[in-house]
Scaffold this active site. Structure first.
Site, PDB file in Angstrom:
ATOM      1  N   ALA A  62       3.830  14.291   0.495  1.00 30.75           N
ATOM      2  CA  ALA A  62       5.207  14.629   0.160  1.00 30.75           C
ATOM      3  C   ALA A  62       5.916  13.372  -0.343  1.00 30.75           C
ATOM      4  CB  ALA A  62       5.910  15.156   1.401  1.00 30.75           C
ATOM      5  N   GLY A 101       0.686  15.863   2.516  1.00 28.83           N
ATOM      6  CA  GLY A 101       0.971  17.100   1.799  1.00 28.83           C
ATOM      7  C   GLY A 101      -0.048  17.385   0.706  1.00 28.83           C
ATOM      8  N   GLU A 104      -2.681  19.104   2.434  1.00 31.96           N
ATOM      9  CA  GLU A 104      -2.206  20.449   2.811  1.00 31.96           C
ATOM     10  C   GLU A 104      -2.291  21.394   1.619  1.00 31.96           C
ATOM     11  OE1 GLU A 104       1.479  18.830   4.524  1.00 31.96           O
ATOM     12  OE2 GLU A 104       0.949  19.884   6.369  1.00 31.96           O
ATOM     13  N   GLU A 124       0.638  11.370   8.273  1.00 34.26           N
ATOM     14  CA  GLU A 124       2.000  11.679   8.727  1.00 34.26           C
ATOM     15  C   GLU A 124       2.352  11.007  10.040  1.00 34.26           C
ATOM     16  OE1 GLU A 124       0.012  13.734   7.222  1.00 34.26           O
ATOM     17  OE2 GLU A 124       1.091  15.154   5.960  1.00 34.26           O
TER      18      GLU A 124
HETATM   19  C1  3H9 Z   1       3.888  14.216   4.020  1.00 32.42           C
HETATM   20  O1  3H9 Z   1       3.059  14.463   3.187  1.00 32.42           O
HETATM   21  C2  3H9 Z   1       4.597  15.251   4.824  1.00 32.42           C
HETATM   22  C3  3H9 Z   1       3.977  16.595   4.727  1.00 32.42           C
HETATM   23  O2  3H9 Z   1       3.021  16.780   5.743  1.00 32.42           O
HETATM   24  C4  3H9 Z   1       5.012  17.663   4.787  1.00 32.42           C
HETATM   25  C5  3H9 Z   1       5.873  17.702   5.970  1.00 32.42           C
HETATM   26  C6  3H9 Z   1       6.868  18.840   5.929  1.00 32.42           C
HETATM   27  N1  3H9 Z   1       6.311   9.204  -1.468  1.00 32.42           N
HETATM   28  O3  3H9 Z   1       1.311   2.001  -1.421  1.00 32.42           O
HETATM   29  P1  3H9 Z   1       1.436   1.590  -2.826  1.00 32.42           P
HETATM   30  C7  3H9 Z   1       5.194   4.699  -3.667  1.00 32.42           C
HETATM   31  S1  3H9 Z   1       4.385  12.637   4.335  1.00 32.42           S
HETATM   32  C8  3H9 Z   1       7.075   8.415  -2.234  1.00 32.42           C
HETATM   33  O4  3H9 Z   1       1.941   0.223  -3.116  1.00 32.42           O
HETATM   34  P2  3H9 Z   1      -1.407   1.610  -3.162  1.00 32.42           P
HETATM   35  C9  3H9 Z   1       5.309   3.382  -2.926  1.00 32.42           C
HETATM   36  O5  3H9 Z   1       6.525   3.272  -2.259  1.00 32.42           O
HETATM   37  C10 3H9 Z   1       3.477  11.639   3.204  1.00 32.42           C
HETATM   38  N2  3H9 Z   1       6.657   7.234  -2.733  1.00 32.42           N
HETATM   39  O6  3H9 Z   1       0.087   1.836  -3.648  1.00 32.42           O
HETATM   40  C11 3H9 Z   1       5.149   2.391  -4.056  1.00 32.42           C
HETATM   41  O7  3H9 Z   1       6.404   2.271  -4.702  1.00 32.42           O
HETATM   42  P3  3H9 Z   1       6.870   0.878  -5.319  1.00 32.42           P
HETATM   43  C12 3H9 Z   1       2.108  11.411   3.669  1.00 32.42           C
HETATM   44  C13 3H9 Z   1       5.405   6.861  -2.458  1.00 32.42           C
HETATM   45  O8  3H9 Z   1      -2.245   1.825  -4.346  1.00 32.42           O
HETATM   46  C14 3H9 Z   1       4.182   3.087  -5.022  1.00 32.42           C
HETATM   47  O9  3H9 Z   1       4.221   4.464  -4.680  1.00 32.42           O
HETATM   48  N3  3H9 Z   1       1.466  10.490   2.778  1.00 32.42           N
HETATM   49  C15 3H9 Z   1       4.563   7.637  -1.659  1.00 32.42           C
HETATM   50  O10 3H9 Z   1      -1.524   0.341  -2.402  1.00 32.42           O
HETATM   51  C16 3H9 Z   1       2.749   2.584  -4.883  1.00 32.42           C
HETATM   52  O11 3H9 Z   1       2.382   2.679  -3.513  1.00 32.42           O
HETATM   53  C17 3H9 Z   1       1.445   9.161   2.989  1.00 32.42           C
HETATM   54  O12 3H9 Z   1       1.951   8.673   3.967  1.00 32.42           O
HETATM   55  C18 3H9 Z   1       5.057   8.875  -1.165  1.00 32.42           C
HETATM   56  N4  3H9 Z   1       4.288   9.702  -0.417  1.00 32.42           N
HETATM   57  O13 3H9 Z   1      -1.674   2.752  -2.100  1.00 32.42           O
HETATM   58  C19 3H9 Z   1       0.720   8.339   1.960  1.00 32.42           C
HETATM   59  N5  3H9 Z   1       3.368   7.007  -1.538  1.00 32.42           N
HETATM   60  O14 3H9 Z   1       5.856   0.535  -6.363  1.00 32.42           O
HETATM   61  C20 3H9 Z   1       1.623   7.250   1.478  1.00 32.42           C
HETATM   62  C21 3H9 Z   1       3.476   5.874  -2.242  1.00 32.42           C
HETATM   63  O15 3H9 Z   1       8.240   1.163  -5.825  1.00 32.42           O
HETATM   64  N6  3H9 Z   1       1.046   6.440   0.460  1.00 32.42           N
HETATM   65  N7  3H9 Z   1       4.698   5.771  -2.801  1.00 32.42           N
HETATM   66  O16 3H9 Z   1       6.854  -0.103  -4.170  1.00 32.42           O
HETATM   67  C22 3H9 Z   1       0.038   5.551   0.658  1.00 32.42           C
HETATM   68  O17 3H9 Z   1      -0.551   5.461   1.717  1.00 32.42           O
HETATM   69  C23 3H9 Z   1      -0.310   4.634  -0.475  1.00 32.42           C
HETATM   70  O18 3H9 Z   1       0.753   4.634  -1.372  1.00 32.42           O
HETATM   71  C24 3H9 Z   1      -1.603   5.002  -1.257  1.00 32.42           C
HETATM   72  C25 3H9 Z   1      -1.732   4.083  -2.503  1.00 32.42           C
HETATM   73  C26 3H9 Z   1      -2.802   4.811  -0.325  1.00 32.42           C
HETATM   74  C27 3H9 Z   1      -1.560   6.414  -1.740  1.00 32.42           C
END
Ligand code: 3H9
Length: 694
Positions: A62, A101, A104, A124
């Protein structure tokens, strides 16, 4: 540009998500998938639908930036349910990261194929929430309750191979994901397999090991002490035993509660703060970077060895230098043992350990560091020693190399001035054990070149650290603030609290160890040595009177079997010692300090708001760029509870008006020498502001 598009080719509809950088499932993505799906379902020429994403990854979850705005329909769960309800087979084609998500959505699809190398998981829990768009209901139906609990409560990522063996994936593809997804769709159609819906599966309660939920709750209460979301994840997975609609309703209830919780706000704050610290103000993103292939490390002690491991584990060649051969041999042996320990614990294979050790070589000659791209000094914490090392490096190491000091509080500008190339000098303050601790304080000297900063900031990420840039001052961000924390703990000892009470109060607040036990672990003499080099006006002598007495008596902490506590041989459990209580009493009396009963709340308040007050000064002085940087330092380097978001976020949570009031009350009680409120706090309190905007 629309973030979702649909195309039809040879009877297959392709719904493409394209929302860089990580295809976060924003409102537009949710809306777009639903529209693409309807279009594909209405098209009589379409027999099956493939959901895929462009760019480097499938969907990483999400869109977390939307969380503060509250849920906006269509909800993610609605998208998942609609995908599952589709009357034509829907196949998810996964690559890169399929997280939260994103997973999901994949579970809502009827079939899943993934490119080799895809990582899947439900992170999450690390954001203080649960996979609340039916993830907690569908995953246990697919892989069983035990495996689902493991994935959902830990937030760990698994490989595509593991996902295949668990049954999350139906197929793995080679290089041609989309080609093989199309083949898969045709096989499904040819075999007339049609749609499959996870929501229709009922979990057999007999399949669940007895006591699984309670045992998991108990074990999480220990391993994730203080965190609420792991427990909430167990509650939600348990609800998967109910008929599907009731399970989903319970999941929704828990989701809304978690989403609104202060813990989730704190953990989401850290998610963004940890990413923001990689963006350095006034340093354009395209600033050139120097190539770092070979790293030299001076000093093969615990710190130098840990730093060597951090680099070699990331695939970078390391040369470790010690002047004496036996010290070098001992250092290399320690590194070998640490890798061996990791193999024993199943963290890495023997082959990986051998590969890492193969990248580390030793030398006793500075000349062998001549062609290093980066040299990090990790020698004794004395200015004269450091300067000597840097003079030598200046003579020996090739031009253009980065010269770094691992000092934890000395003046990086003075160290840089020992060379003829101060622009190449930077502080790289690792935390012990350096192969484990996530934090790297990057100390920018007055003359540090922009490309040096940009190189080490990227390097921090490459070696798996969060790099936070700090300016030069005594102790930088972390250790400068720690002085206030330690001071209050020391003063409260004299005022009437026992070491055990202080440690317990801060442990209960969420710190992994109290400040007195930490001092015993680090060695009480370290602080004594640091204070000896300081002007007495820089610290409160009363606060460290007991420390100095203990050091004089040879009670230097764990390493001597006694400090503030006693220790039995081979055991690190602190045992309260009446002899120390007597010393505390004597020191209080000698200094005319009346002893009184001190509450646990006062202990927490004084220690934590001392951090906050100094944090605000650091922010205003520009030593830290953002309040979030300070929080990242404290959570990743000092064990500040992640679910409280760091000291500055904690103060925001308390409210800055209230914070100001508390600090003023402490000033009125203890005087203004240490407790004058930082002007920034006063200003923000009066404007109704928060640190968050800094
Ligand atoms: C969820 O899904 C809830 C659901 O169950 C529904 C509930 C009702 N959203 O980490 P990076 C941005 S909760 C918005 O440096 P990498 C991040 O801020 C979500 N922005 O890259 C960054 O911005 P900036 C569950 C996001 O290659 C840019 O993308 N999912 C999100 O080192 C690059 O990110 C997670 O917790 C997001 N979801 O790593 C996964 N994700 O460049 C969260 C990233 O401005 N994400 N951004 O600083 C990650 O773990 C890592 O980003 C990922 C890539 C491994 C994907």
């Amino acid at each position: 540009m629309s973030v979702v598009s649909m195309e039809v080719k040879d009877g297959l509809a392709y719904v493409w998500v394209d929302n860089p950088p990580v295809n976060a499932i924003s409102h537009g993505v949710r809306q777009g998938i639903l529209e693409g799906l309807v279009e594909a379902l209405e098209d009589d020429g379409v027999e099956a639908i493939i959901l895929a994403a462009r760019g480097r990854t499938f969907m990483a979850g999400a869109d977390i930036t939307e969380f503060d705005k509250g849920p906006q329909p269509p909800h993610l769960s609605q998208v998942v349910e609609t995908l599952e309800a589709a009357g034509k087979p829907v196949i998810a084609a996964l690559h890169g990261f399929t997280l939260g998500g994103g997973l999901e959505i994949a579970l809502g699809c009827h079939y899943r194929i993934a490119a080799t190398g895809t990582k899947l998981g439900f992170p999450e829990v690390t954001l203080g929430i649960i996979p609340g768009a039916t993830g907690t209901q569908r995953l246990p139906r697919l892989v069983g309750v035990k495996a689902a609990l493991d994935l959902i409560t830990t937030g760990k990522q698994i490989t595509a191979d593991t996902a295949l063996s668990l049954g999350i994936l139906d197929r793995l593809s080679g290089d041609d994901l989309m080609g093989q997804a199309a083949d898969f769709a045709r096989d499904i159609l040819a075999q007339g397999e049609g749609v499959r819906r996870l929501s229709e599966i009922m979990i057999d309660p007999q399949s669940i090991p007895a006591g699984l939920f309670d045992d998991t709750r108990k074990s999480l209460a220990k391993s994730k002490r203080g965190f609420e979301s792991p427990q909430a994840c167990v509650d939600a997975v348990e609800a998967a035993l109910l008929p599907y609609p009731q399970g989903v309703a319970r999941e929704r209830e828990i989701t809304l509660e978690r989403r609104a919780s202060p813990q989730s706000a704190a953990q989401r704050h850290l998610f963004f703060a940890e990413r923001a610290c990689g963006h350095i103000p006034n340093l354009p993103k395209d600033t050139a970077k120097r190539l770092i292939k070979k790293v030299g490390i001076i000093g093969a002690g615990t710190m130098g060895g840990g730093i060597a491991m951090a680099f070699s584990s990331a695939g970078i060649d390391v040369t470790l230098l010690e002047i004496a051969q036996d010290a070098l041999d001992a250092g290399l042996a320690r590194v070998g043992n640490n890798y061996g320990g990791n193999v024993k614990r199943g963290r890495i294979t023997q082959a990986q350990a051998d590969e890492c050790m193969g990248r580390i070589s030793g030398t006793t000659e500075y000349a062998n560091l001549a062609d290093m791209d980066l040299v990090i000094e990790a020698v004794f914490e004395k200015m004269e020693v450091k300067k000597q090392v840097f003079e030598t490096l200046d003579d020996v190491v090739k031009p253009g190399a980065i010269l770094a000091t691992n000092t934890s509080y000395l003046d990086v500008n003075e160290i840089a001035a020992a060379t003829k190339r101060p622009e190449d000098v930077v502080g790289l303050h690792f935390f012990s054990p350096a192969n484990v601790m996530k934090l790297l304080e990057i100390v920018r000297g007055d003359k540090t070149a922009p490309d040096v900063l940009s190189t080490v900031s990227a390097l921090a990420k490459r070696i798996g650290k969060v790099g936070v840039v700090a300016g030069v001052c005594f102790g930088f961000i972390g250790n400068r603030m720690l002085q206030g924390y330690a001071r209050e703990a020391g003063l409260m000892l004299l005022e009437g609290a026992s070491p055990g009470q202080i440690d317990q109060a801060l442990y209960d607040f969420g710190m992994p160890m109290g400040p007195i036990a930490v001092t015993d672990m680090a060695g009480i003499d370290i602080g004594t040595m640091i204070r000896q080099a300081l002007d007495p006006s820089a610290y409160d002598a009363n606060a460290f009177a007991v420390h100095d007495r203990l050091v004089e008596m040879g009670r230097k902490g764990q390493k001597t079997g006694a400090g503030f506590y006693r220790y039995e041989v081979g055991n690190r459990t602190p045992i309260p010692d009446l002899a120390v209580d007597a010393i505390i009493g004597q020191e209080a009396e000698a200094r005319g300090i009346a002893r009184r009963s001190i509450s646990d709340d006062e202990i927490v308040q004084r220690c934590i708001f001392a951090l906050v007050n100094i944090g605000a000064q650091i922010l205003e002085e520009g030593i830290a760029y953002r309040s979030g940087d300070i929080d990242v330092v404290y959570v990743n380097g000092y064990g500040f509870p992640r679910y409280r978001g760091g000291p500055m976020h904690y103060a925001d949570h308390v409210g800055l008006a209230k914070t100001f009031e508390i600090i003023c009350a402490l000033r009125d009680q203890h005087g203004g020498r240490w407790w004058t409120p930082a002007p920034l706090i006063e200003r923000l309190a009066k404007q109704g502001g928060s640190f968050h905007s800094f």
